[in-house]
Design a protein around this motif. Structure first.
Motif, mmCIF file in Angstrom:
data_model
loop_
_atom_site.group_PDB
_atom_site.id
_atom_site.type_symbol
_atom_site.label_atom_id
_atom_site.label_comp_id
_atom_site.label_asym_id
_atom_site.label_seq_id
_atom_site.Cartn_x
_atom_site.Cartn_y
_atom_site.Cartn_z
ATOM 1 N N ASP A 1 5.002 20.059 -33.112
ATOM 2 C CA ASP A 1 6.148 20.460 -32.618
ATOM 3 C C ASP A 1 7.296 20.556 -33.567
ATOM 4 O O ASP A 1 6.946 20.486 -34.580
ATOM 5 N N GLU A 2 8.718 20.571 -32.902
ATOM 6 C CA GLU A 2 9.769 20.680 -34.117
ATOM 7 C C GLU A 2 10.035 19.542 -34.991
ATOM 8 O O GLU A 2 10.417 19.550 -35.904
ATOM 9 N N HIS A 3 9.266 18.511 -34.552
ATOM 10 C CA HIS A 3 9.687 17.052 -35.183
ATOM 11 C C HIS A 3 8.508 16.894 -36.015
ATOM 12 O O HIS A 3 8.697 16.066 -37.116
ATOM 13 N N ALA A 4 7.275 17.154 -35.954
ATOM 14 C CA ALA A 4 6.113 16.740 -36.491
ATOM 15 C C ALA A 4 4.908 17.236 -36.372
ATOM 16 O O ALA A 4 4.607 18.119 -35.178
ATOM 17 N N ARG B 1 8.961 18.807 -42.099
ATOM 18 C CA ARG B 1 8.177 17.874 -41.092
ATOM 19 C C ARG B 1 7.162 16.946 -41.564
ATOM 20 O O ARG B 1 6.613 17.203 -42.324
#
Length: 248
Positions: free
Chosen positions: A145-148, A206
């Motif tokens: 996802d956009e975080h990890a 990330r």
């Protein structure tokens, strides 16, 4: 030599066509876009007419249980046409370790594809390659996802698509192996470590979180995807390949 390349407009097939053409062979790409449908059989006999060799580098459109029907049908259609047109050599691109990962439907389907070819009367060669460098972004997209990004620490020995294409081209112009040759890149990575290298090459900040349950390769036991002794080692290293890939 006249060589029909089924899947000849794709990632590997187009490279195979270029390599063979540069060596003076008549390499003809065939795909849905050229009027050949390996699943329905449309245009297959015509596509193999006059060919000395046929190369099959097609992939199933799905990774689930439907892949078995795809590979069974397409191999039956290809081999029926190869026999009718007296093709002297059928070359199939497959995957290292498919016989050691029974939990993956796609890998079971590839075994079915290989077995059909082995039982046919046409002389054959099977080239099993490890995972392509070019697929790492796709693999990461399945569990990110956009975080990890989450990836298991599955050991792999990936290879550049250009090296796979050269291996396929080399085998296609030689005598049929009547067996299997494995090709792999020069280095072993854990999948999560490779993901970190890929993100760094893209200047993507990330983190990669090691997760033994993440994605398709979580089903791979131990070192099942690592080739066995006798493998042909390709020259291109991941670091050299990634340095040539444009930053996203």
């Amino acid at each position: 030599m006249h060589i029909a390349v089924i899947g000849g407009t794709g990632r590997i097939g187009s490279r195979v066509v270029d390599i063979l053409t540069s060596r003076g062979h008549r390499a003809v790409p065939h795909a849905l876009s050229t009027g050949l449908d390996l699943f329905t059989g449309r245009g297959v006999t015509e596509g193999l007419r006059g060919a000395d060799v046929v190369i099959n580098v097609t992939s199933s459109p799905t990774f689930d249980d439907r892949a078995a029907a795809f590979f069974r049908t397409t191999m039956d259609n290809l081999l029926r046409a190869a026999v009718a047109e007296d093709v002297g050599h059928t070359v199939l691109l497959s995957i290292v370790g498919i016989d050691r990962v029974p939990n993956l439907a796609y890998y079971r389907a590839k075994i079915t594809q290989e077995d059909i070819l082995k039982s046919a009367p046409v002389p054959y060669s099977i080239i099993r390659a490890t995972q392509f460098f070019e697929f790492i972004d796709t693999v990461m997209s399945w569990t990110s996802d956009e975080h990890a990004v989450r990836l298991p620490a599955t050991p792999i020995q990936p290879i550049a698509a250009d090296d796979v294409a050269r291996a396929v081209a080399d085998v296609s112009v030689g005598a049929p192996l009547r067996g299997t040759r494995e090709v792999a890149g020069p280095d072993v990575f854990s999948l999560d470590a490779l993901g970190r290298l890929a993100l760094a090459a893209h200047h993507d900040p990330r983190p990669v979180i090691t997760d033994s349950s993440a994605g398709l390769f979580a089903a791979v036991p131990g070192d099942a995807l690592i080739p066995r002794p006798g493998v042909v080692i390709a020259p291109t290293r991941f670091e050299d390949w990634s340095a040539r890939v444009p930053v996203r």
